[in-house]
Design an enzyme around this catalytic site. Structure first.
Site, PDB file in Angstrom:
ATOM      1  CG  ASP A 191      60.008  37.145  46.459  1.00  0.00           C
ATOM      2  OD1 ASP A 191      60.041  36.586  47.554  1.00  0.00           O
ATOM      3  OD2 ASP A 191      59.847  36.557  45.377  1.00  0.00           O
ATOM      4  CE  LYS A 213      64.683  43.318  56.629  1.00  0.00           C
ATOM      5  NZ  LYS A 213      63.589  44.266  56.842  1.00  0.00           N
ATOM      6  N   GLY A 244      58.449  39.443  42.432  1.00  0.00           N
ATOM      7  CA  GLY A 244      58.952  40.319  41.380  1.00  0.00           C
ATOM      8  C   GLY A 244      58.638  39.777  39.995  1.00  0.00           C
ATOM      9  CB  THR A 274      58.488  38.560  32.956  1.00  0.00           C
ATOM     10  OG1 THR A 274      59.823  38.121  33.226  1.00  0.00           O
ATOM     11  CG2 THR A 274      58.258  38.530  31.451  1.00  0.00           C
ATOM     12  CG  MET A 328      68.590  35.340  38.633  1.00  0.00           C
ATOM     13  SD  MET A 328      67.877  33.946  39.510  1.00  0.00           S
ATOM     14  CE  MET A 328      67.160  33.034  38.159  1.00  0.00           C
TER      15      MET A 328
HETATM   16  N1  SAH Z   1      60.142  36.572  38.290  1.00  0.00           N
HETATM   17  C1  SAH Z   1      61.074  37.625  37.907  1.00  0.00           C
HETATM   18  C2  SAH Z   1      62.491  37.105  37.808  1.00  0.00           C
HETATM   19  C3  SAH Z   1      63.029  36.595  39.114  1.00  0.00           C
HETATM   20  S1  SAH Z   1      64.703  36.097  39.000  1.00  0.00           S
HETATM   21  C4  SAH Z   1      60.592  38.242  36.581  1.00  0.00           C
HETATM   22  O1  SAH Z   1      59.718  37.690  35.927  1.00  0.00           O
HETATM   23  O2  SAH Z   1      61.085  39.325  36.258  1.00  0.00           O
HETATM   24  C5  SAH Z   1      65.528  37.571  39.425  1.00  0.00           C
HETATM   25  C6  SAH Z   1      66.246  38.120  38.227  1.00  0.00           C
HETATM   26  O3  SAH Z   1      65.353  38.862  37.415  1.00  0.00           O
HETATM   27  C7  SAH Z   1      67.322  39.135  38.532  1.00  0.00           C
HETATM   28  O4  SAH Z   1      68.546  38.493  38.892  1.00  0.00           O
HETATM   29  C8  SAH Z   1      67.454  39.848  37.237  1.00  0.00           C
HETATM   30  O5  SAH Z   1      68.159  39.093  36.293  1.00  0.00           O
HETATM   31  C9  SAH Z   1      66.026  39.905  36.795  1.00  0.00           C
HETATM   32  N2  SAH Z   1      65.366  41.176  37.161  1.00  0.00           N
HETATM   33  C10 SAH Z   1      64.345  41.341  38.012  1.00  0.00           C
HETATM   34  N3  SAH Z   1      63.961  42.627  38.051  1.00  0.00           N
HETATM   35  C11 SAH Z   1      64.759  43.289  37.197  1.00  0.00           C
HETATM   36  C12 SAH Z   1      64.844  44.639  36.763  1.00  0.00           C
HETATM   37  N4  SAH Z   1      64.044  45.567  37.234  1.00  0.00           N
HETATM   38  N5  SAH Z   1      65.789  44.957  35.844  1.00  0.00           N
HETATM   39  C13 SAH Z   1      66.611  44.024  35.353  1.00  0.00           C
HETATM   40  N6  SAH Z   1      66.562  42.737  35.721  1.00  0.00           N
HETATM   41  C14 SAH Z   1      65.654  42.366  36.618  1.00  0.00           C
END
Ligand code: SAH
Length: 406
Positions: A191, A213, A244, A274, A328
């Site tokens: 991702d 992409k 992520g 997370t 988000m």
């Molecule tokens: N599965 C991911 C979340 C995916 S949704 C998790 O558990 O972290 C994507 C959202 O996660 C982003 O819009 C943001 O709100 C948050 N996010 C992901 N990485 C981040 C980071 N390093 N710092 C702050 N927010 C983050």
């Protein structure tokens, strides 16, 4: 000294541990993992050992050692400080021809525990002839080499998919298991928010599919990702789907599990750190704190609060006292903050925005619920960012905050 190295099958065999302190506690997990039937003899136990007793994982004689305790044991581990007491165990073990490990005096022992590193099915045990430090250093070097080396000698994980959480952004925040599986991947589907450094480490022959992409709208793109994962796995590849944070926190990981299951492709989930917890943490915000917040709620702010598509009960969230973490939510922050205030949460509630938490680009903005949306826009805060609302935002200000000097 000429030692004869051995690996013992202890499953179902009685092992006597004399002593219930820190050393016994440290030795216990490996004995239990080997399936040994452990009896501990000791007047006192550490809380960790008590927990094993309570869970029925070992038995405990609450008294001092007597020589007949050795009867029927295949191995004895002595973990007491008192040399006289330890020697008494050694004598009893010697008489009964049972090997005896001594934590207090290696020279008096008839068996030594090696320095160990475990990697999946391989256990490396390093013994020495007196220089324990050297054995540990060698063990550490082997462990590091095994960690780094592309693990080609494994049984291949053909035709399988691993859904791996990559953590919030710092490449060191992936789990050990996630990293090991990544090193074994034939295909990696990554991702946008996956740390680039993790992909940099892949072998050149690994096929890297950049899911960000894939063109078309989000839902078609998800179908396409599912299709690629299933197709590559069916062709015999080991596919790592790297996502992520944690795969199941707004990561659509569940849909990919379903797609694999429907196609009969075995799939394994490796949770990740997370961002909903880690980004606040790295900004000095604990999502819970004793006496401050006994709950934290993670919501998506992707859909505006007033939309018919929203599944979030913002009125209920506004009535909570605890911590609210919005992912988000940057674009809709003005509407989210206004809705929470309209539904009763105080505009003076501390609020923060953490952008790109855990990375070099991390930025933290501290404000209040009433002002956070304007302040974030003014400061030019960009996604990815989490919004944190609640008294926990201010809880560590004392001590680490710059404003407290006077
Ligand atoms: N599965 C991911 C979340 C995916 S949704 C998790 O558990 O972290 C994507 C959202 O996660 C982003 O819009 C943001 O709100 C948050 N996010 C992901 N990485 C981040 C980071 N390093 N710092 C702050 N927010 C983050």
């Amino acid at each position: 000294m000429n030692l004869y190295p051995l690996a013992l099958k202890l499953a179902g065999r009685r092992v006597l541990v004399v002593g219930g302190g820190a050393v016994a506690t440290r030795r216990m997990p490996a004995l239990l993992a080997a399936g040994a039937r452990v009896d501990v003899v000791s007047p006192v136990l550490t809380p960790a050992l008590h927990a094993y007793v309570a869970a029925g994982r070992l038995t405990w004689q609450e008294r001092r050692f007597v020589p007949s305790d050795v009867d029927g044991a295949w191995l004895v581990q002595v973990a007491v400080d008192d040399p006289t007491a330890a020697a008494e165990v050694s004598v009893a073990a010697e008489e009964r021809r049972v090997f005896c490990v001594r934590a207090d005096d290696r020279d008096a022992a008839t068996a030594w525990t090696p320095a160990v590193t475990r990697h999946d099915e391989v256990t490396v045990a390093v013994t020495d002839s007196g220089d324990r430090k050297r054995a540990r250093a060698v063990r550490d070097q082997i462990a590091a080499a095994l960690e780094e080396a592309p693990q080609r000698r494994h049984e291949p994980l053909r035709g399988q998919v691993a859904l791996v959480g990559s953590g919030p952004g710092d490449p060191e925040l992936i789990t050990v298991k996630g990293r090991r599986l990544l090193a074994r991947a034939d295909v990696v589907v990554a991702d946008r928010l996956v740390p680039g450094m993790l992909l940099d480490e892949l072998r050149p022959d690994v096929e890297l599919v950049d899911a960000a992409k894939i063109p078309y709208g989000a839902s078609v793109a998800q179908e396409e990702i599912n299709r690629v994962i299933v197709e590559r796995a069916r062709a015999g590849a080991f596919v790592v789907r790297l996502k992520g944070g944690d795969p199941f926190v707004f990561g659509r990981g569940g849909e990919e599990v379903v797609a694999c299951a429907e196609a009969g492709v075995p799939v394994l989930v490796v949770p990740g750190v997370t961002s909903s917890i880690a980004a606040p943490a790295l900004a000095g915000i604990p999502v819970t704190h004793r006496g401050v917040a006994h709950e934290f709620t993670v919501v998506s702010g992707h859909v505006p609060p007033d939309s018919v598509e929203s599944l979030v009960d913002w009125g209920a969230l506004a009535r909570l006292r605890g911590t609210l973490v919005v992912l988000m939510g940057l674009k809709n922050l003005p509407r989210i903050a206004a809705r929470l205030v309209a539904e009763g949460r105080s505009p003076r509630t501390p609020a923060a925005v953490v952008q790109e938490g855990s990375t070099d680009a991390q930025r933290v903005l501290r404000s209040t619920l009433g002002e956070v949306a304007g302040a974030a826009a003014e400061a030019g805060i960009r996604p990815p960012a989490v919004v944190v609302v609640g008294d926990v935002v201010a809880v560590l200000d004392r001590g680490i905050g710059p404003g407290e000097a006077g």
